[in-house]
Design an enzyme around this catalytic site. Sequence first.
Site, mmCIF file in Angstrom:
data_model
loop_
_atom_site.group_PDB
_atom_site.id
_atom_site.type_symbol
_atom_site.label_atom_id
_atom_site.label_comp_id
_atom_site.label_asym_id
_atom_site.label_seq_id
_atom_site.Cartn_x
_atom_site.Cartn_y
_atom_site.Cartn_z
ATOM 1 N N ARG A 35 0.637 -1.264 -0.019
ATOM 2 C CA ARG A 35 0.116 0.148 0.121
ATOM 3 C C ARG A 35 1.038 1.388 -0.015
ATOM 4 O O ARG A 35 0.632 2.268 -0.711
ATOM 5 C CB ARG A 35 -0.878 -0.103 1.365
ATOM 6 C CG ARG A 35 -1.858 -0.859 1.135
ATOM 7 C CD ARG A 35 -2.762 -1.097 2.617
ATOM 8 N NE ARG A 35 -4.251 -1.786 2.256
ATOM 9 C CZ ARG A 35 -4.936 -2.009 3.148
ATOM 10 N NH1 ARG A 35 -4.564 -1.570 4.322
ATOM 11 N NH2 ARG A 35 -6.049 -2.761 2.918
ATOM 12 N N LYS A 196 -17.274 -14.205 7.772
ATOM 13 C CA LYS A 196 -18.626 -14.274 8.112
ATOM 14 C C LYS A 196 -19.493 -13.507 6.973
ATOM 15 O O LYS A 196 -19.269 -13.024 6.078
ATOM 16 C CB LYS A 196 -18.612 -13.224 9.198
ATOM 17 C CG LYS A 196 -18.082 -13.555 10.361
ATOM 18 C CD LYS A 196 -18.185 -12.331 11.378
ATOM 19 C CE LYS A 196 -17.266 -12.872 12.714
ATOM 20 N NZ LYS A 196 -17.406 -11.813 13.721
ATOM 21 N N GLY A 371 -12.493 -4.508 1.066
ATOM 22 C CA GLY A 371 -13.899 -4.138 1.587
ATOM 23 C C GLY A 371 -14.502 -2.841 0.259
ATOM 24 O O GLY A 371 -15.512 -3.151 -0.180
HETATM 25 P P1 AMP Z 1 -12.540 -12.277 6.177
HETATM 26 O O1 AMP Z 1 -11.587 -11.012 7.102
HETATM 27 O O2 AMP Z 1 -14.036 -11.934 6.489
HETATM 28 O O3 AMP Z 1 -12.054 -12.120 4.853
HETATM 29 O O4 AMP Z 1 -12.048 -13.559 6.870
HETATM 30 C C1 AMP Z 1 -10.847 -13.916 6.803
HETATM 31 C C2 AMP Z 1 -10.516 -15.181 7.815
HETATM 32 O O5 AMP Z 1 -11.622 -15.868 7.613
HETATM 33 C C3 AMP Z 1 -9.281 -15.748 7.733
HETATM 34 O O6 AMP Z 1 -8.565 -15.455 8.738
HETATM 35 C C4 AMP Z 1 -9.753 -17.341 7.679
HETATM 36 O O7 AMP Z 1 -8.842 -18.095 8.461
HETATM 37 C C5 AMP Z 1 -10.959 -17.212 8.187
HETATM 38 N N1 AMP Z 1 -11.738 -18.266 7.494
HETATM 39 C C6 AMP Z 1 -11.829 -18.917 6.288
HETATM 40 N N2 AMP Z 1 -12.686 -20.071 6.172
HETATM 41 C C7 AMP Z 1 -12.848 -20.383 7.541
HETATM 42 C C8 AMP Z 1 -13.426 -21.570 8.155
HETATM 43 N N3 AMP Z 1 -14.063 -22.558 7.521
HETATM 44 N N4 AMP Z 1 -13.959 -21.432 9.602
HETATM 45 C C9 AMP Z 1 -12.995 -20.414 10.235
HETATM 46 N N5 AMP Z 1 -12.436 -19.330 9.855
HETATM 47 C C10 AMP Z 1 -12.302 -19.507 8.461
#
Ligand code: AMP
Length: 391
Positions: A35, A196, A371
């Site tokens: 960045r 999520k 995002g």
């Molecule tokens: P985000 O910030 O929403 O893009 O989420 C990223 C995070 O989601 C990473 O740290 C991954 O380890 C986690 N993640 C991906 N798949 C899974 C899963 N099946 N169970 C738990 N955490 C997950």
Amino acid sequence: MTALTDLDLKGKRVLVRVDFNVPIDDNCHVGDDTRMRESLPTINYLRKQGCKVVLMSHLGRPKGSYNAKYSLAPVAKHLQTLLGEDVVFSPDCIGREAEQMTSELKAGQVMLLENLRFYPMEENNDKEFAHKLARLADVYVNDAFGTAHRAHASTVGVTAFLPSCAGFLMEKEIANLSRVTNAPEHPFVAIIGGAKVSDKYSVIENLLGKVDKLLIGGGMANTFLAAMGDIMQKSLVEHDKVELARKMLEMPLAKEKLVLPVDLVAADGFSNDAKVRVVPTYAIPDDWMALDIGTETIELFKEHLKDAKTIIWNGPLGVFEMDKFSHGTMEIAQAVADSEAFSVIGGGDSLAAIGRCNAKNKISHLSTGGGASLEFLSGKILPGVAVLTGK
Ligand code: AMP
């Protein structure tokens, strides 16, 4: 958007919102500095114009008060190395001392202000705080695409007080992402992963109207699978979002376009040493958890990617930080890299996965905003961009 080259900037004090929200380790060393490097064209252009360059950024989430852990001082030091020039560091982002320091800058000199988020007024888009920032300069430039989806004092409020324009990085991001939003070549496939559903629900809903297929993996897929009746055992599921997920699955567009995992890598613990088994989504063993997409799902996703002409990807498809559960993410990263499609990747985790495949140069556009790029691609107008267009 008004461009840097539209304004006469010679010799002016220019306040630049950059996105220097970079990882810093316990020894105060900056990790991935992409960045920062991406903002150098704007900074160097301003230096060549003889401007006094005043940079401002946030770092992490200090929640509105001073916290040494989130100081930008190490970032100023790192910037010095990147520029090969001294960088002045202001220990406060507003106030008399900062104003005094900006007026003492020499032509072409660069200064970095302390973390904007040490003040709660930054995220509240407080008018008075924005005015205090504006007092530091004659012109405002926004080059922080990664925070353009937030209406904060440094991205929106400040434009009420200064002539404003977009920096080169902001222009590059919008030009590349607009290629996808304006006239995407079809088939257009989106891959959305991450933890999520709640973070990305509205983006998924908007994207359904634009893409041909939307592949969902990662933790968020679990909530959809639970909504379809699969027993997810100890997997990450947002129980309060299962109903919402069920409603989405009933939408005709979702029925036609959403592609969910058919199998998963289940583990008996959240650890690299866990016992693992690839199982259909309906057969996770008692007390186990799903931590990656399975082999059949990888093949299914690859099949959808094969003929794609446009691909966007945001978010890992499993807990890719652990080797044992990185297979799905890495296979999909490689498939995107191998594709002839116009490809856009955003989000720190997806960028890291592409880096691990040594395939950064095979992606059409690597977005500095996770995002922000997703929201833009889903058709939302980003507040930080809207104020630069006067619309
Ligand atoms: P985000 O910030 O929403 O893009 O989420 C990223 C995070 O989601 C990473 O740290 C991954 O380890 C986690 N993640 C991906 N798949 C899974 C899963 N099946 N169970 C738990 N955490 C997950």
